[in-house]
Write a protein that holds these residues in place. Sequence first.
Motif, PDB file in Angstrom:
ATOM      1  N   LEU A   4       0.563  -1.248  -0.318  1.00  0.00           N
ATOM      2  CA  LEU A   4      -0.017  -0.030  -0.412  1.00  0.00           C
ATOM      3  C   LEU A   4       1.040   1.359  -0.253  1.00  0.00           C
ATOM      4  O   LEU A   4       1.648   1.766   1.486  1.00  0.00           O
ATOM      5  CB  LEU A   4      -1.095  -0.386   1.402  1.00  0.00           C
ATOM      6  N   LEU A   5       0.257   1.199  -0.950  1.00  0.00           N
ATOM      7  CA  LEU A   5       1.768   2.860  -0.714  1.00  0.00           C
ATOM      8  C   LEU A   5       0.986   4.099  -0.386  1.00  0.00           C
ATOM      9  O   LEU A   5      -0.375   4.083  -0.520  1.00  0.00           O
ATOM     10  CB  LEU A   5       2.045   3.266  -2.461  1.00  0.00           C
ATOM     11  N   PRO A   6       1.544   5.924  -0.500  1.00  0.00           N
ATOM     12  CA  PRO A   6       1.020   6.390   0.393  1.00  0.00           C
ATOM     13  C   PRO A   6      -0.061   7.100  -1.222  1.00  0.00           C
ATOM     14  O   PRO A   6       0.205   7.164  -2.426  1.00  0.00           O
ATOM     15  CB  PRO A   6       1.641   7.485  -0.181  1.00  0.00           C
ATOM     16  N   GLY A   7      -1.104   7.736  -0.576  1.00  0.00           N
ATOM     17  CA  GLY A   7      -2.067   7.763  -1.555  1.00  0.00           C
ATOM     18  C   GLY A   7      -3.434   6.705  -1.766  1.00  0.00           C
ATOM     19  O   GLY A   7      -4.153   7.203  -2.584  1.00  0.00           O
ATOM     20  N   GLU A   8      -3.244   5.329  -1.932  1.00  0.00           N
ATOM     21  CA  GLU A   8      -3.933   4.799  -1.989  1.00  0.00           C
ATOM     22  C   GLU A   8      -5.256   3.786  -0.640  1.00  0.00           C
ATOM     23  O   GLU A   8      -4.535   4.286  -0.536  1.00  0.00           O
ATOM     24  CB  GLU A   8      -3.107   2.935  -2.243  1.00  0.00           C
ATOM     25  N   LEU A   9      -6.095   3.726  -1.795  1.00  0.00           N
ATOM     26  CA  LEU A   9      -7.715   2.762  -0.852  1.00  0.00           C
ATOM     27  C   LEU A   9      -7.046   2.069  -0.994  1.00  0.00           C
ATOM     28  O   LEU A   9      -7.565   1.088  -2.754  1.00  0.00           O
ATOM     29  CB  LEU A   9      -8.498   4.091  -0.842  1.00  0.00           C
ATOM     30  N   ALA A  10      -7.132   0.666  -0.212  1.00  0.00           N
ATOM     31  CA  ALA A  10      -7.395  -1.150  -0.834  1.00  0.00           C
ATOM     32  C   ALA A  10      -8.749  -1.052  -0.334  1.00  0.00           C
ATOM     33  O   ALA A  10      -9.377  -0.745   0.648  1.00  0.00           O
ATOM     34  CB  ALA A  10      -6.490  -1.541  -0.042  1.00  0.00           C
TER      35      ALA A  10
END
Lengths: 238, 275
Positions: A28-34
Amino acid sequence: MPQILRLSHVRSATLFGSAGQAQLDFTLLPGELALIDARDPTLAAGFADLCCGLEPIDEGTVRFLDRDWSALPHDLADALRGQIGCVMASAGWLRFLDIATNILVAPLYHTNHDLDRLRGEAAALARRFGLPGIPAGPIDSLSQDDLLRAGFVRAFLGDPKLVILESPVQGLFPDLVPILLNQIAVLRDQGGAAIWLTRSRLVWDNRSFPATHRLRLGYRGFVHVHGSHHPAPAGAHA
Amino acid sequence: MTAIDTAAAPRRHSRLQTWLAWLGRKTRIHTRFFLMLMALTAGIVIECGRPSSWRRPVQREFWRVLHFALKGSLVPTCFIALVGGIGMVYQALYWLSVLGEEASIGNILVAVLVRELAPVLVGVILLGRAGAVTLTELGQLHAGRQVRALRMQGLDPLLFLVMPRGVAFALASYTLGIIFVLATLLFGFVAGSLLGIADMSIWSFLDNVLRATARSDFVLFPLKMLAIGLMVAATICMTALAAETHDRLGVLMARGFVRGILAVLLTSVLFSLMV
């Protein structure tokens, strides 16, 4: 910028059972939404624990902000958990404290920020989530709806780097989804990330849901779902 | 040595190992709670000496627990001091005056009241009032999975829940112990004076008690009171936090009360043996 969360070759008998051969790999990278479809609440709670470094693993590594949970001393791991906001399915309110103290307890514990400043931030967040201010009084005095909103305030208070939402709207309050997505968009714009664990068909089937990952979590691990890479919603909160 | 003997030797060895393993397992199971309790108590003592442990929510929790522990136990302590004063100090004054041994009142009261009765009674009062509240609070917390919520927020349950309770109970126990001793002496003397038994002034009476108090009592009494308070808190917290999710509150209360009484008595006996 460091990766927010990285699960590498993770196997956990505690989470998946001794018979399970599931292996988790997830970044999970910065700015992501899972968005994770986790219909089993025990598995969802276990996965949330795993991300927070609280679930024992047999193989692999779980890294939060490039730090391996298993290599961190107890106090440092606790301090790092202070950068994770959680909306728990079991709510997790301490009934012997009032609701305002419940909301403020984690930032007061982890930071030296002035109480008035924290109160101000909490009040602003509370208004964003549709409350008139920081709720006062005991836990039992709040309706389920307001308690849920107070839970969002607690999770987003103190600029967390990661927010984990365990069935946040519980399938009962769909009107809260846009408000929550707006706040997640603010978090993503600031370099944070979020994991939304859901059991709700309403959320999962919503194709306009701005998730960058769409996964199904079962006892065999993750199943990636097609069409998961939506762009981050710039200014979605506006 | 024959072939049969050499074959029997490992078997005997293995039987001994099995028996030792069984003994060890049984001992470990039965002493597990005690060992965990000792570890928890040591944890409280070590952590409370670190300034970094006293973060703002921990301080708040400490003052909250100290407030309800003192407020809840003060009236029962005074009431039992009244009963104890009439029942023990007055009786001692009466019978010693009959025997013409009024001068030994101080020795008797220090040996019975200060060294033995006050620590045990205050420990039981603290257990019954503040201990029961704590057991309810922490028992519900465990059943409602709030401990998990605390850990997910990075709050250490030992620092946030157990340590402030341990320190608050220790200080409350010490404070209540002082109040109990003074109130018992005062109530007993007043009862004796009103009924015409005590033919000395309050100052002579207190001086008599003070002279009978050994130097070691000035160290051991506070230590005993602090240790009893700490052990009550540790036992209660341990019982509540080690509970299974299916444990009912009533069962926890009974378990906590029995363990608490044992902790109070054992701590008191241990300190008495030091004199």
